[in-house]
Motif scaffolding. Structure first.
Motif, PDB file in Angstrom:
ATOM      1  N   SER A  98      -3.721 -23.468  -3.588  1.00  0.00           N
ATOM      2  CA  SER A  98      -4.678 -22.428  -3.219  1.00  0.00           C
ATOM      3  C   SER A  98      -5.677 -22.964  -2.206  1.00  0.00           C
ATOM      4  O   SER A  98      -5.914 -24.168  -2.119  1.00  0.00           O
ATOM      5  CB  SER A  98      -5.402 -21.894  -4.456  1.00  0.00           C
ATOM      6  OG  SER A  98      -6.151 -22.933  -5.062  1.00  0.00           O
ATOM      7  N   VAL A  99      -6.240 -22.045  -1.453  1.00  0.00           N
ATOM      8  CA  VAL A  99      -7.290 -22.365  -0.488  1.00  0.00           C
ATOM      9  C   VAL A  99      -8.469 -21.439  -0.753  1.00  0.00           C
ATOM     10  O   VAL A  99      -8.318 -20.364  -1.326  1.00  0.00           O
ATOM     11  CB  VAL A  99      -6.815 -22.216   0.982  1.00  0.00           C
ATOM     12  CG1 VAL A  99      -5.717 -23.215   1.300  1.00  0.00           C
ATOM     13  CG2 VAL A  99      -6.378 -20.799   1.302  1.00  0.00           C
ATOM     14  N   SER A 100      -9.630 -21.855  -0.315  1.00  0.00           N
ATOM     15  CA  SER A 100     -10.826 -21.041  -0.453  1.00  0.00           C
ATOM     16  C   SER A 100     -10.892 -20.048   0.705  1.00  0.00           C
ATOM     17  O   SER A 100     -10.745 -20.422   1.872  1.00  0.00           O
ATOM     18  CB  SER A 100     -12.059 -21.949  -0.450  1.00  0.00           C
ATOM     19  OG  SER A 100     -13.219 -21.178  -0.581  1.00  0.00           O
ATOM     20  N   TRP A 101     -11.094 -18.780   0.358  1.00  0.00           N
ATOM     21  CA  TRP A 101     -11.199 -17.727   1.370  1.00  0.00           C
ATOM     22  C   TRP A 101     -12.153 -16.667   0.859  1.00  0.00           C
ATOM     23  O   TRP A 101     -11.944 -16.095  -0.215  1.00  0.00           O
ATOM     24  CB  TRP A 101      -9.819 -17.120   1.641  1.00  0.00           C
ATOM     25  CG  TRP A 101      -9.809 -15.987   2.603  1.00  0.00           C
ATOM     26  CD1 TRP A 101     -10.043 -16.048   3.950  1.00  0.00           C
ATOM     27  CD2 TRP A 101      -9.566 -14.603   2.306  1.00  0.00           C
ATOM     28  NE1 TRP A 101      -9.951 -14.797   4.504  1.00  0.00           N
ATOM     29  CE2 TRP A 101      -9.652 -13.881   3.516  1.00  0.00           C
ATOM     30  CE3 TRP A 101      -9.278 -13.902   1.147  1.00  0.00           C
ATOM     31  CZ2 TRP A 101      -9.465 -12.512   3.600  1.00  0.00           C
ATOM     32  CZ3 TRP A 101      -9.095 -12.539   1.220  1.00  0.00           C
ATOM     33  CH2 TRP A 101      -9.188 -11.854   2.437  1.00  0.00           C
TER      34      TRP A 101
ATOM     35  N   GLN B 120     -10.345 -18.074  -4.581  1.00  0.00           N
ATOM     36  CA  GLN B 120      -9.186 -18.943  -4.416  1.00  0.00           C
ATOM     37  C   GLN B 120      -7.978 -18.079  -4.091  1.00  0.00           C
ATOM     38  O   GLN B 120      -7.667 -17.138  -4.821  1.00  0.00           O
ATOM     39  CB  GLN B 120      -8.937 -19.780  -5.666  1.00  0.00           C
ATOM     40  CG  GLN B 120      -9.983 -20.850  -5.887  1.00  0.00           C
ATOM     41  CD  GLN B 120     -10.042 -21.822  -4.712  1.00  0.00           C
ATOM     42  OE1 GLN B 120      -9.059 -22.454  -4.347  1.00  0.00           O
ATOM     43  NE2 GLN B 120     -11.218 -21.926  -4.107  1.00  0.00           N
ATOM     44  N   LEU B 121      -7.310 -18.407  -3.002  1.00  0.00           N
ATOM     45  CA  LEU B 121      -6.204 -17.617  -2.485  1.00  0.00           C
ATOM     46  C   LEU B 121      -4.910 -18.417  -2.637  1.00  0.00           C
ATOM     47  O   LEU B 121      -4.801 -19.521  -2.110  1.00  0.00           O
ATOM     48  CB  LEU B 121      -6.476 -17.326  -1.013  1.00  0.00           C
ATOM     49  CG  LEU B 121      -5.526 -16.460  -0.248  1.00  0.00           C
ATOM     50  CD1 LEU B 121      -5.577 -15.036  -0.783  1.00  0.00           C
ATOM     51  CD2 LEU B 121      -5.922 -16.462   1.220  1.00  0.00           C
TER      52      LEU B 121
ATOM     53  N   ILE C  71      -3.028 -20.045   8.459  1.00  0.00           N
ATOM     54  CA  ILE C  71      -2.814 -19.404   7.169  1.00  0.00           C
ATOM     55  C   ILE C  71      -2.990 -17.906   7.384  1.00  0.00           C
ATOM     56  O   ILE C  71      -4.005 -17.462   7.926  1.00  0.00           O
ATOM     57  CB  ILE C  71      -3.781 -19.941   6.098  1.00  0.00           C
ATOM     58  CG1 ILE C  71      -3.432 -21.411   5.802  1.00  0.00           C
ATOM     59  CG2 ILE C  71      -3.730 -19.088   4.833  1.00  0.00           C
ATOM     60  CD1 ILE C  71      -4.312 -22.087   4.798  1.00  0.00           C
ATOM     61  N   ILE C  72      -1.971 -17.154   6.977  1.00  0.00           N
ATOM     62  CA  ILE C  72      -1.970 -15.704   7.139  1.00  0.00           C
ATOM     63  C   ILE C  72      -2.290 -15.080   5.786  1.00  0.00           C
ATOM     64  O   ILE C  72      -1.538 -15.254   4.821  1.00  0.00           O
ATOM     65  CB  ILE C  72      -0.599 -15.193   7.639  1.00  0.00           C
ATOM     66  CG1 ILE C  72      -0.133 -15.966   8.873  1.00  0.00           C
ATOM     67  CG2 ILE C  72      -0.652 -13.690   7.879  1.00  0.00           C
ATOM     68  CD1 ILE C  72      -1.038 -15.910  10.073  1.00  0.00           C
ATOM     69  N   VAL C  73      -3.401 -14.371   5.705  1.00  0.00           N
ATOM     70  CA  VAL C  73      -3.810 -13.702   4.472  1.00  0.00           C
ATOM     71  C   VAL C  73      -3.170 -12.313   4.461  1.00  0.00           C
ATOM     72  O   VAL C  73      -3.356 -11.526   5.399  1.00  0.00           O
ATOM     73  CB  VAL C  73      -5.340 -13.604   4.371  1.00  0.00           C
ATOM     74  CG1 VAL C  73      -5.744 -12.926   3.056  1.00  0.00           C
ATOM     75  CG2 VAL C  73      -5.978 -14.985   4.497  1.00  0.00           C
ATOM     76  N   ILE C  74      -2.416 -12.052   3.413  1.00  0.00           N
ATOM     77  CA  ILE C  74      -1.638 -10.814   3.318  1.00  0.00           C
ATOM     78  C   ILE C  74      -2.190  -9.918   2.206  1.00  0.00           C
ATOM     79  O   ILE C  74      -2.463 -10.394   1.101  1.00  0.00           O
ATOM     80  CB  ILE C  74      -0.149 -11.142   3.057  1.00  0.00           C
ATOM     81  CG1 ILE C  74       0.397 -11.946   4.242  1.00  0.00           C
ATOM     82  CG2 ILE C  74       0.664  -9.871   2.820  1.00  0.00           C
ATOM     83  CD1 ILE C  74       1.797 -12.456   4.056  1.00  0.00           C
TER      84      ILE C  74
ATOM     85  N   PHE D  58      -4.615 -10.356  -2.694  1.00  0.00           N
ATOM     86  CA  PHE D  58      -4.220 -11.067  -1.486  1.00  0.00           C
ATOM     87  C   PHE D  58      -3.411 -12.306  -1.848  1.00  0.00           C
ATOM     88  O   PHE D  58      -3.593 -12.883  -2.914  1.00  0.00           O
ATOM     89  CB  PHE D  58      -5.454 -11.563  -0.692  1.00  0.00           C
ATOM     90  CG  PHE D  58      -6.452 -10.501  -0.388  1.00  0.00           C
ATOM     91  CD1 PHE D  58      -6.281  -9.656   0.698  1.00  0.00           C
ATOM     92  CD2 PHE D  58      -7.588 -10.348  -1.174  1.00  0.00           C
ATOM     93  CE1 PHE D  58      -7.214  -8.670   0.998  1.00  0.00           C
ATOM     94  CE2 PHE D  58      -8.521  -9.363  -0.893  1.00  0.00           C
ATOM     95  CZ  PHE D  58      -8.337  -8.530   0.198  1.00  0.00           C
ATOM     96  N   PHE D  59      -2.542 -12.714  -0.949  1.00  0.00           N
ATOM     97  CA  PHE D  59      -1.928 -14.035  -1.004  1.00  0.00           C
ATOM     98  C   PHE D  59      -1.757 -14.497   0.428  1.00  0.00           C
ATOM     99  O   PHE D  59      -2.065 -13.764   1.371  1.00  0.00           O
ATOM    100  CB  PHE D  59      -0.618 -14.037  -1.804  1.00  0.00           C
ATOM    101  CG  PHE D  59       0.535 -13.335  -1.138  1.00  0.00           C
ATOM    102  CD1 PHE D  59       1.406 -14.026  -0.299  1.00  0.00           C
ATOM    103  CD2 PHE D  59       0.782 -11.989  -1.369  1.00  0.00           C
ATOM    104  CE1 PHE D  59       2.483 -13.381   0.301  1.00  0.00           C
ATOM    105  CE2 PHE D  59       1.855 -11.343  -0.786  1.00  0.00           C
ATOM    106  CZ  PHE D  59       2.711 -12.040   0.059  1.00  0.00           C
ATOM    107  N   ALA D  60      -1.288 -15.718   0.597  1.00  0.00           N
ATOM    108  CA  ALA D  60      -1.188 -16.252   1.955  1.00  0.00           C
ATOM    109  C   ALA D  60       0.122 -16.995   2.157  1.00  0.00           C
ATOM    110  O   ALA D  60       0.745 -17.462   1.203  1.00  0.00           O
ATOM    111  CB  ALA D  60      -2.360 -17.191   2.230  1.00  0.00           C
ATOM    112  N   ILE D  61       0.514 -17.068   3.429  1.00  0.00           N
ATOM    113  CA  ILE D  61       1.634 -17.904   3.839  1.00  0.00           C
ATOM    114  C   ILE D  61       1.162 -18.770   5.007  1.00  0.00           C
ATOM    115  O   ILE D  61       0.182 -18.440   5.672  1.00  0.00           O
ATOM    116  CB  ILE D  61       2.887 -17.090   4.238  1.00  0.00           C
ATOM    117  CG1 ILE D  61       2.591 -16.162   5.409  1.00  0.00           C
ATOM    118  CG2 ILE D  61       3.445 -16.327   3.057  1.00  0.00           C
ATOM    119  CD1 ILE D  61       3.827 -15.473   5.981  1.00  0.00           C
ATOM    120  N   VAL D  62       1.888 -19.849   5.240  1.00  0.00           N
ATOM    121  CA  VAL D  62       1.569 -20.753   6.341  1.00  0.00           C
ATOM    122  C   VAL D  62       2.532 -20.478   7.481  1.00  0.00           C
ATOM    123  O   VAL D  62       3.742 -20.371   7.263  1.00  0.00           O
ATOM    124  CB  VAL D  62       1.679 -22.231   5.899  1.00  0.00           C
ATOM    125  CG1 VAL D  62       1.412 -23.167   7.069  1.00  0.00           C
ATOM    126  CG2 VAL D  62       0.718 -22.513   4.755  1.00  0.00           C
ATOM    127  N   THR D  63       1.989 -20.351   8.688  1.00  0.00           N
ATOM    128  CA  THR D  63       2.829 -20.217   9.875  1.00  0.00           C
ATOM    129  C   THR D  63       2.727 -21.496  10.683  1.00  0.00           C
ATOM    130  O   THR D  63       1.819 -22.305  10.493  1.00  0.00           O
ATOM    131  CB  THR D  63       2.411 -19.023  10.757  1.00  0.00           C
ATOM    132  OG1 THR D  63       1.081 -19.226  11.230  1.00  0.00           O
ATOM    133  CG2 THR D  63       2.529 -17.727   9.998  1.00  0.00           C
TER     134      THR D  63
END
Length: 158
Positions: A49-52, A56-57, A79-82, A94-99
């Motif tokens: 997780s990352v802080s956003w 925590q995302l 990091i793309i927040v979806i 929300f969740f995120a993926i890395v590009t």
């Protein structure tokens, strides 16, 4: 009478060896890369997780979840927040993926996109397409959300 075509503002998200195609409305924000806090005993595709925005995302590796064997972050990762859309969105909005690089804007209409039925799909791909001469994968966001929700529930980190 002239016919108007609906244009959908979308983004190409560069990941290992291909692009993901998502409509702009599904993306809450693009943020600078930060190393996720990894959870012990988590699935390899769950990066942590990352802080956003004070929360925590959870961050997923699309490539690993789709069984593409790579962990390369690329030259300029983001990091793309979806925004979530599935049945767990009240608990996991929300969740995120890395590009691997900065996303690119693309306008999509029914005349510019075709399904690519010759390429096999991975487990979290909804469809493979060709748009403006480039191939892209449309991810199954509901399945990704469900996978993350189950992973977080298993480790009780959400």
């Amino acid at each position: 009478m002239t016919e108007t075509l609906d244009l959908i503002s979308s983004l190409f998200l560069p990941i290992a060896g291909k692009n993901l195609l998502l409509p702009n409305v599904s993306i809450a924000e693009v943020i600078d890369y930060q190393i996720p806090n990894k959870q012990e005993q988590a699935a390899d595709w769950y990066l942590g997780s990352v802080s956003w925005r004070g929360q925590q995302l959870p961050v997923m590796s699309y490539e690993l979840a789709n069984q593409d064997a790579t962990k390369d972050r690329g030259e300029n990762p983001r990091i793309i927040v979806i925004n979530t859309i599935g049945p767990h969105n009240s608990q996991l909005p929300f969740f995120a993926i890395v590009t691997q690089n900065i996303p690119r804007l693309v306008k999509v209409d029914e005349n510019s996109i075709t399904e690519d039925v010759d390429e096999p799909q991975g487990p979290i791909e909804k469809m493979r397409v060709t748009i403006h001469g480039e191939t892209a994968s449309i991810p199954n966001l509901e399945l990704m959300e469900s996978m993350l929700f189950q992973e977080l529930q298993q480790h009780q980190s959400y």
